[in-house]
Design an enzyme around this catalytic site. Structure first.
Site, mmCIF file in Angstrom:
data_model
loop_
_atom_site.group_PDB
_atom_site.id
_atom_site.type_symbol
_atom_site.label_atom_id
_atom_site.label_comp_id
_atom_site.label_asym_id
_atom_site.label_seq_id
_atom_site.Cartn_x
_atom_site.Cartn_y
_atom_site.Cartn_z
ATOM 1 N N CYS A 30 0.530 -1.196 0.169
ATOM 2 C CA CYS A 30 -0.120 0.004 -0.251
ATOM 3 C C CYS A 30 0.704 1.378 0.106
ATOM 4 C CB CYS A 30 -0.830 0.100 1.404
ATOM 5 S SG CYS A 30 -1.649 -1.200 1.406
ATOM 6 N N LYS A 81 -9.446 8.197 2.313
ATOM 7 C CA LYS A 81 -9.866 6.418 1.900
ATOM 8 C C LYS A 81 -11.560 6.406 2.274
ATOM 9 C CE LYS A 81 -5.604 4.509 1.895
ATOM 10 N NZ LYS A 81 -4.760 5.176 2.208
ATOM 11 N N HIS A 128 -2.718 7.999 5.976
ATOM 12 C CA HIS A 128 -2.784 6.643 5.491
ATOM 13 C C HIS A 128 -4.499 6.389 5.468
ATOM 14 C CE1 HIS A 128 -1.259 3.223 3.797
ATOM 15 N NE2 HIS A 128 -1.998 2.697 4.660
ATOM 16 N N PHE A 152 1.602 -3.649 4.099
ATOM 17 C CA PHE A 152 1.943 -4.637 4.658
ATOM 18 C C PHE A 152 3.679 -4.933 4.867
ATOM 19 C CE2 PHE A 152 -2.772 -6.809 3.854
ATOM 20 C CZ PHE A 152 -3.015 -6.353 4.897
ATOM 21 N N GLU A 198 -1.380 5.457 13.426
ATOM 22 C CA GLU A 198 -1.050 6.503 12.149
ATOM 23 C C GLU A 198 -1.092 7.825 14.062
ATOM 24 O OE1 GLU A 198 -1.139 9.014 8.464
ATOM 25 O OE2 GLU A 198 -2.810 6.942 8.842
ATOM 26 N N HIS A 247 -9.435 2.361 -0.618
ATOM 27 C CA HIS A 247 -8.261 1.956 -0.184
ATOM 28 C C HIS A 247 -7.637 1.565 -1.933
ATOM 29 C CE1 HIS A 247 -4.332 1.376 0.721
ATOM 30 N NE2 HIS A 247 -4.751 0.300 2.147
#
Length: 414
Positions: A164, A336, A304, A400, A315, A341
């Protein structure tokens, strides 16, 4: 001294629209592009929603014969690159082609192509039913390769895949490629088209996707106490980066400046973030250092903000680690909430929206923010866009494997 690098064009293919105007207007108006999946029969899936790109006419961007040899993620990339190059007014000639490079990454690559031909092979048990274009359609560097072939760019042709964080890493390394003198111009970003049965099944199995309780458009709710997971989405964002000197010499339009890039690893878990936000903290601090600015110089953070329980807390902690008490004064919002996403494309699309926030003086909202979470206690620009005087903004992308990327953009002032 490092070369100054500016943005002279951008192209968007998103669940909020295609082009330069429509996606931005839908974003600042808080319109959601999330709905029920139409790409395949999702009736047996736990998650039945996605941020699909609607009304994408590939014939507007690609020759029909060539399109048959491309996965959808490559088609998205071709479209976004065409839009970005047209906006920049860059003419690639035999003379300058070796100084123009391409770096467009993908997190999962041609997953739909893999699924389709694997199914065909199993059904027929006939290897001849697999297309000779299967591998070139599948591999993730083909977005960069096809853009280079069609545009004539003969500089570095690279692809990065960091889940991502792919789109942000791609822009960051394109910046470095220019600063190190390997190119004058880079066509860069991220693309993804992974709304397929196997992909959704996999994310469902991880319990990573949002639960559908009522309205699909309310499923993505970053930083909200009731968030349950992310909404899978697709699309592409491409920007044209070039040295300020090169842009000025050809009279190019300038939409913003990229001044900082930071990266780090959590070294913690294959999917979960480090609980204390230590990895993203180092990443953001590195981006600030690279930009040569202090935490108090940042006027906006494009988060994010995945809408997953763990990521949003991590975050938030990371922002507070880096910015201290000033964190409570910085507007932080998540695109998002409206797009879902976009995986490997997320960082690139969100970077473009960050650049537009600087240019237009508007901070997009985080929609569906209805229930404050005590562990997420910053200013998330809830539900309505906000006018603001923004000089520096940061965009975060975490992936990830614990990979992190942060970019710092500056309003162009000559």
């Amino acid at each position: 001294m490092k070369k100054r690098v500016v943005i002279t064009g951008y192209g968007l293919v998103t669940p909020l629209g295609i082009g330069s105007k429509e996606p931005w207007e839908n974003l600042i108006n808080g319109k959601s592009g999330i709905d029920y999946i139409t790409r395949f029969d999702a009736t047996t899936m736990k998650s039945k929603i996605a941020g699909e790109v609607r009304d994408f006419n590939e014939r507007d961007f690609i020759d029909p014969k060539e399109a048959k040899r491309m996965d959808l993620f490559t088609k998205f990339a071709m479209a976004a690159a065409k839009l970005a190059l047209e906006m920049s007014g860059l003419e690639i000639t035999e003379e300058n082609a070796p100084r123009v490079g391409v770096l467009v990454g993908a997190g999962l690559g041609g997953l739909e192509t893999f699924e389709r031909f694997h199914k065909r092979l199993l059904q027929t048990n006939n290897p001849r039913k697999v297309s000779p274009f299967f591998i070139p359609m599948l591999i993730s560097n083909m977005a960069s390769g096809q853009i280079a072939i069609r545009s004539g760019a003969k500089g570095p042709s690279i692809s990065i895949s960091t889940a991502c964080a792919t789109g942000a890493h791609s822009i960051g390394y394109a910046l470095r490629t220019i600063q190190y003198g390997d190119a004058d111009v880079m066509i860069t970003g991220g693309s993804e088209a992974a709304i397929s049965a196997i992909s959704v099944s996999g994310f469902d199995a991880m319990r990573a996707l949002a639960e559908l309780k009522d309205d699909p458009k309310k499923a993505s709710r970053p930083f909200d106490r009731e968030r349950t997971g992310f909404v899978i989405a697709e699309g592409c964002g491409v920007v044209v980066l070039e040295t300020l000197e090169h842009a000025k010499k050809r009279g190019a339009p300038i939409y913003g400046e990229i001044v900082g890039f930071g990266q780090s690893a959590d070294a913690y878990h294959i999917a979960a973030p480090s609980p204390n936000g230590e990895g993203p903290s180092r990443c953001m601090a590195s981006a600030l250092k690279d930009a040569g600015i202090t935490p108090e110089d940042i006027d906006y953070i494009n988060a994010h903000g995945t809408s997953t329980p763990l990521n949003d807390i991590a975050e938030t902690k990371a922002i507070k680690n880096v910015f201290g008490d000033y964190a409570y004064k910085i507007p932080v919002s998540s695109n998002k909430s409206m797009m879902g996403h976009l995986l490997g494309a997320a960082g690139a699309v969100e970077s473009i929206f960050t650049i537009l926030s600087l240019k237009e003086g508007i901070i997009p909202p985080t929609i569906n923010y209805e229930h404050p979470d005590p562990e997420c206690d910053l200013d998330y620009v809830p539900n309505e866009a906000r006018k603001a005087d923004i000089k520096y903004a940061m965009s975060n992308s975490f992936g990830f494997g614990g990979t992190n990327a942060s970019l710092v953009f500056k309003r162009f002032e000559g």
